[in-house]
Write a protein that holds these residues in place. Structure first.
Motif, PDB file in Angstrom:
ATOM      1  N   TYR A  34      38.157  38.596  33.413  1.00  0.00           N
ATOM      2  CA  TYR A  34      39.301  39.411  33.009  1.00  0.00           C
ATOM      3  C   TYR A  34      38.946  40.875  33.194  1.00  0.00           C
ATOM      4  O   TYR A  34      37.853  41.309  32.801  1.00  0.00           O
TER       5      TYR A  34
ATOM      6  N   VAL B 202      42.578  37.990  24.290  1.00  0.00           N
ATOM      7  CA  VAL B 202      43.721  37.840  25.201  1.00  0.00           C
ATOM      8  C   VAL B 202      44.932  37.340  24.420  1.00  0.00           C
ATOM      9  O   VAL B 202      44.809  36.776  23.330  1.00  0.00           O
TER      10      VAL B 202
ATOM     11  N   SER C   3      36.448  33.434  25.950  1.00  0.00           N
ATOM     12  CA  SER C   3      37.529  34.416  25.926  1.00  0.00           C
ATOM     13  C   SER C   3      38.268  34.308  24.597  1.00  0.00           C
ATOM     14  O   SER C   3      39.040  33.373  24.377  1.00  0.00           O
TER      15      SER C   3
ATOM     16  N   TYR D  56      52.232  38.289  28.069  1.00  0.00           N
ATOM     17  CA  TYR D  56      51.049  37.479  27.736  1.00  0.00           C
ATOM     18  C   TYR D  56      50.121  37.408  28.952  1.00  0.00           C
ATOM     19  O   TYR D  56      50.558  37.556  30.082  1.00  0.00           O
ATOM     20  N   ASP D  57      48.837  37.136  28.675  1.00  0.00           N
ATOM     21  CA  ASP D  57      47.851  37.066  29.761  1.00  0.00           C
ATOM     22  C   ASP D  57      47.850  35.712  30.450  1.00  0.00           C
ATOM     23  O   ASP D  57      47.632  35.624  31.653  1.00  0.00           O
ATOM     24  N   GLN D  58      48.029  34.655  29.677  1.00  0.00           N
ATOM     25  CA  GLN D  58      47.918  33.301  30.237  1.00  0.00           C
ATOM     26  C   GLN D  58      48.791  32.332  29.461  1.00  0.00           C
ATOM     27  O   GLN D  58      49.341  32.671  28.409  1.00  0.00           O
TER      28      GLN D  58
ATOM     29  N   HIS E 253      53.381  36.367  31.972  1.00  0.00           N
ATOM     30  CA  HIS E 253      53.052  37.783  32.235  1.00  0.00           C
ATOM     31  C   HIS E 253      54.253  38.669  31.975  1.00  0.00           C
ATOM     32  O   HIS E 253      54.138  39.720  31.347  1.00  0.00           O
TER      33      HIS E 253
ATOM     34  N   HIS F 182      39.767  43.351  31.565  1.00  0.00           N
ATOM     35  CA  HIS F 182      39.432  44.060  30.320  1.00  0.00           C
ATOM     36  C   HIS F 182      38.134  43.550  29.697  1.00  0.00           C
ATOM     37  O   HIS F 182      37.782  43.935  28.573  1.00  0.00           O
TER      38      HIS F 182
END
Ligand code: COI
Length: 356
Positions: free
Chosen positions: A167, A174, A305, A214-216, A210, A169
């Motif tokens: 990632y 996340v 994560s 959201y990331d995932q 996204h 970041h």
């Protein structure tokens, strides 16, 4: 064991600054290749210069997706290069072969080829903690044929990519959206295989997640849309009332090597673990009752994560005040400590490859 040939590259590439290139964008000078046909079986194992590949426009993988892959890593430990659980990854490669009707490889030959490839490319293994040489073995069907059938020929390639954190970041919480419209896989399908189809099935939902910030995506089971499955690039684990809980392997989720590592280390630490069906309702209830202490993903690319937010049906569950939980932090430090050699490997996860 089959002989592994070597072809020297005419020119070597300049090595990039790994801290600036993120994940999976640069590739080393060499790759491993091996072919399969009915007459010779898997044959012609070779290390050759990294190059583009040419396939027929009728290549069956392009049309019907008979392909599988793995993701594993090599690390620098001072003046040594090591790999993390390579045999487990290669065994899983053959399990994916089984599911996709691809002839299994001779693990010892691929293992030996991989060791030679890493030794050839040892100068590409980044020295900094948190960086690694990502190893991508993959197999694809090569028959030029438009009928839908199991291919009679295949190619296996292993390519290498120096990487930093998966990632952008880095190691930070996340935001994950629990997906209740689309599904990734169903039991009896391809879910357990590391095959492109599972990732293709995740792309649209990932885009929608996204767009919603959201990331995932966290997948629910494909039948009842009720039971937690996986994130797609990671397995998912919860800490509920002191216990590490993760969905059981039911054939529709990936049998993650990092998931296995986390469970093994938690056991070593005397922390209770459980692999079982977990419904999203149970997670909501644990959250409401204040029992959901941590949520985190595990995967080779991402390592650990932490999840700061779980969104479900328009509502956000903020986990541990959106901060990294102490278990996820400790686990991340432990696994990356095994990678870097700062911690002693008591469970035989690390394989020495070569001196620098
Ligand atoms: C991995 O964790 O190695 C994966 O294969 C996940 C992803 C990069 C596809």
């Amino acid at each position: 064991m089959a002989e592994i040939k070597f072809e020297k590259a005419a020119k070597l590439k300049a090595k990039p600054d790994v801290s600036k290139i993120g994940f999976g964008t640069h590739f080393t000078d060499y790759m491993f290749e091996m072919d399969y046909d009915k007459e010779h079986g898997w044959h012609d194992a070779r290390i050759i210069p990294y190059h583009d590949i040419t396939v027929s426009p009728a290549n069956t993988t392009l049309h019907y997706g008979q392909a599988i892959f793995e993701g594993m890593k090599a690390f620098r430990q001072g003046d040594k290069v090591v790999m993390f659980r390579p045999m487990d990854h290669l065994r899983r490669l053959n399990n994916s072969c089984r599911i996709l009707d691809i002839p299994p490889v001779d693990i010892d030959t691929v293992h030996e080829g991989l060791r030679k490839l890493i030794t050839t490319e040892k100068a590409w293994v980044p020295a900094k903690k948190g960086q690694s040489l990502y190893i991508r073995p993959f197999i694809f069907a090569t028959d030029p044929y438009l009928g839908v059938s199991v291919s009679s020929s295949y190619t296996l390639l292993i390519i290498l990519s120096p990487v930093a954190a998966y990632y952008a970041h880095g190691f930070a919480p996340v935001k994950i959206m629990v997906e209740d419209t689309y599904v990734r896989a169903v039991r009896g399908g391809l879910g357990e295989a590391k095959t492109p189809a599972n990732y293709a099935a995740s792309l649209h939902a990932g885009l929608v997640a996204h767009q919603k910030g959201y990331d995932q995506t966290l997948w629910l089971d494909g039948v009842e849309r009720k039971y937690i499955e996986e994130v797609g690039s990671m397995n998912i684990l919860f800490k509920i009332k002191g216990e590490i809980v993760t969905p059981e392997l039911d054939g529709s989720i990936l049998n993650g090597i990092t998931r296995r590592t986390v469970l093994a280390i938690a056991k070593e630490w005397g922390i209770p673990t459980s692999e079982r069906r977990i419904s999203i309702d149970e997670i909501r209830e644990a959250y409401t009752d204040g029992d959901l202490e941590e949520v985190f993903g595990s995967g080779t690319a991402a390592v650990i994560s932490p999840v700061g937010v779980l969104g479900y049906k328009g509502e956000d569950m903020v986990i541990n005040d959106g901060k990294i939980g102490s278990f996820a932090q400790k686990m991340f430090e432990h696994i990356t400590g095994l990678h870097s050699g700062e911690l002693k490997d008591t469970q035989g996860f690390v394989e020495f490859v070569t001196e620098m």
